[in-house]
Design an enzyme around this catalytic site. Sequence first.
Site, PDB file in Angstrom:
ATOM      1  N   GLU A   1      41.503  45.495  45.747  1.00 44.52           N
ATOM      2  CA  GLU A   1      40.282  44.689  45.629  1.00 44.52           C
ATOM      3  C   GLU A   1      39.752  44.181  46.961  1.00 44.52           C
ATOM      4  O   GLU A   1      39.552  42.962  47.140  1.00 44.52           O
ATOM      5  CB  GLU A   1      40.519  43.496  44.694  1.00 44.52           C
ATOM      6  CG  GLU A   1      40.924  43.911  43.313  1.00 44.52           C
ATOM      7  CD  GLU A   1      40.823  42.796  42.278  1.00 44.52           C
ATOM      8  OE1 GLU A   1      40.482  41.660  42.654  1.00 44.52           O
ATOM      9  OE2 GLU A   1      41.064  43.065  41.097  1.00 44.52           O
TER      10      GLU A   1
ATOM     11  N   GLU B   1      44.330  47.866  36.987  1.00 46.27           N
ATOM     12  CA  GLU B   1      44.522  46.522  36.429  1.00 46.27           C
ATOM     13  C   GLU B   1      43.578  46.331  35.257  1.00 46.27           C
ATOM     14  O   GLU B   1      42.397  46.706  35.336  1.00 46.27           O
ATOM     15  CB  GLU B   1      44.201  45.416  37.456  1.00 46.27           C
ATOM     16  CG  GLU B   1      45.274  45.181  38.471  1.00 46.27           C
ATOM     17  CD  GLU B   1      44.954  44.025  39.422  1.00 46.27           C
ATOM     18  OE1 GLU B   1      44.285  43.051  39.004  1.00 46.27           O
ATOM     19  OE2 GLU B   1      45.381  44.115  40.584  1.00 46.27           O
TER      20      GLU B   1
HETATM   21  C1  BGC Z   1      44.140  40.584  41.285  1.00 49.94           C
HETATM   22  C2  BGC Z   1      45.474  40.023  40.849  1.00 49.94           C
HETATM   23  C3  BGC Z   1      45.247  38.801  39.964  1.00 49.94           C
HETATM   24  C4  BGC Z   1      44.470  39.262  38.747  1.00 49.94           C
HETATM   25  C5  BGC Z   1      44.260  38.197  37.675  1.00 49.94           C
HETATM   26  C6  BGC Z   1      43.111  40.634  40.182  1.00 49.94           C
HETATM   27  O1  BGC Z   1      41.863  40.411  40.703  1.00 49.94           O
HETATM   28  O2  BGC Z   1      44.309  41.835  41.882  1.00 49.94           O
HETATM   29  O3  BGC Z   1      46.247  39.739  41.965  1.00 49.94           O
HETATM   30  O4  BGC Z   1      46.399  38.165  39.625  1.00 49.94           O
HETATM   31  O5  BGC Z   1      43.196  39.701  39.173  1.00 49.94           O
HETATM   32  O6  BGC Z   1      43.346  37.224  38.070  1.00 49.94           O
END
Ligand code: BGC
Length: 489
Positions: A188, A384
């Site tokens: 990110e 993610e």
């Molecule tokens: C990040 C993580 C974070 C997750 C939840 C993402 O933007 O890469 O490190 O914990 O969001 O907020």
Amino acid sequence: MTNVYLSFCVIALFATNQTYGKDKKCDFLWGTASSSYQVEGGWNAEGKGPSNWDYFTHNNVTKYTIGKSENGDIATNQISREVYLKDIKLMKELGVNSYRFSISWSRVMPDGEVLNPQGIAYYAKLIADLKENGIKPIVTLYHWDMPLALYNRGGWANPDSPFWFDKYAQIIFKKFGDTVPVFITFNEPEGYVFTLEPLADNLVKNKVHPYESVLSVKSRSRQAISLHNVLLANALAVKSFRRSNHAGKIGLALNLSPCIDPKNKNSKAADICNDLHNHWILDALFKGKYPQSIQKMYQNAEPSFVVNNKDMLLIKASKPDFIGVNYYGPTLVKDDNDQPFGVGNRPNPDIKPAYNGPVSPNDMVDMLKKFDQRYGKQSYILTENGAGFGNKDEVRNGAVIEDSLRAEYLEKHIHAVMQARQNNINIVGYLYWSLLDNFEWLWGYDNKFGLISVDFNDRNLTRMPKLSYYRYQTLIKNYSQINSCKANK
Ligand code: BGC
């Protein structure tokens, strides 16, 4: 989502017999994702040097956001092999075949210069342990923590930073390039460089209007220089990786969230917001140029942001093998001339809102379709996807935590991913964020995203699977019946 719906989807997938681009259906990566600072602990163990995040948290950054000082000094204590082996056991029981984690740069290069063999040994063991358990390591090189010594030299604003990163990346590739099948250079970079890091910095320095100032045109324009350095660092590292002929794949994990104005199809704000957050990096990587109108705005505000052809050619020449998609939800906007860039926010309309935006899997699929149109057909890994809904969704019932909202979120997104694959969008993996509740940056331990809870008040940091863990287990099992290599033979 009901079981009836799930059975319907499974039958629908059985009924078709498509292949998905170059990747076989049975290669699908099921996994979870994490990052070093959020789970490891051992902040000064075995030769690790201090990082920018040790600096932020030890200067009480979370005090400004949640009113108390928290840090990742211990986190979930995965620095202990005894502890992480138990977590690997839980991963195995979950049925995942991959695990995304990041390497702490300051653990392997405490001052950014000299190698710490103990740091390398920790990751070598972790990788070997994962593989022994049939879990593919997916390694992120930079999930926001860098050696403090480098941060103090200006971090990504320093024009030497691409070379620092390439040196570090080359060490990691040399050690692990032949055993790790998937590398992610940066996590990110857009969200981090433009927003989170300058905000953390503003907070610990007690600046006035810390939030407003990072959103301003001036601050973003200055940070565009740092992000440009990150893209150069990515390009150098990808080049180094390819030069060494490793068999694995390499890409970046981007925060991607379609900007939508639900009340105005021709919204200017939505276009600008998409250029600012989504197309800024993707255009650079795939077209070799930044969205021009935004570039002009940045350069007007910050004339020292110079973009030359040579850099852009280098960035474009190091295209990723896949786009890592960190997707949580869409960004709802409206035209608003009183806001920076004319982009105003709309509130999350969900009755039970998640921390990271509205729940809308279809918007993710539409976004990927648009990327395929804009950049040509790509491979995607959902690097993610996850949710937290606050304490009302973390209710303990006997030996389980009933996080039904999270379980539903997970299920909806997995169905959408499977459906999108049917519709010829080449998604080759789904990694849930996160296996465990962990240290959530500026929000400390209060915001939870885990499939497994960690009792942070207990010395043993006891783990307890949640309903969402069992839901994911069932979904993997059901979908693997049709995705598995054995079944296809
Ligand atoms: C990040 C993580 C974070 C997750 C939840 C993402 O933007 O890469 O490190 O914990 O969001 O907020």
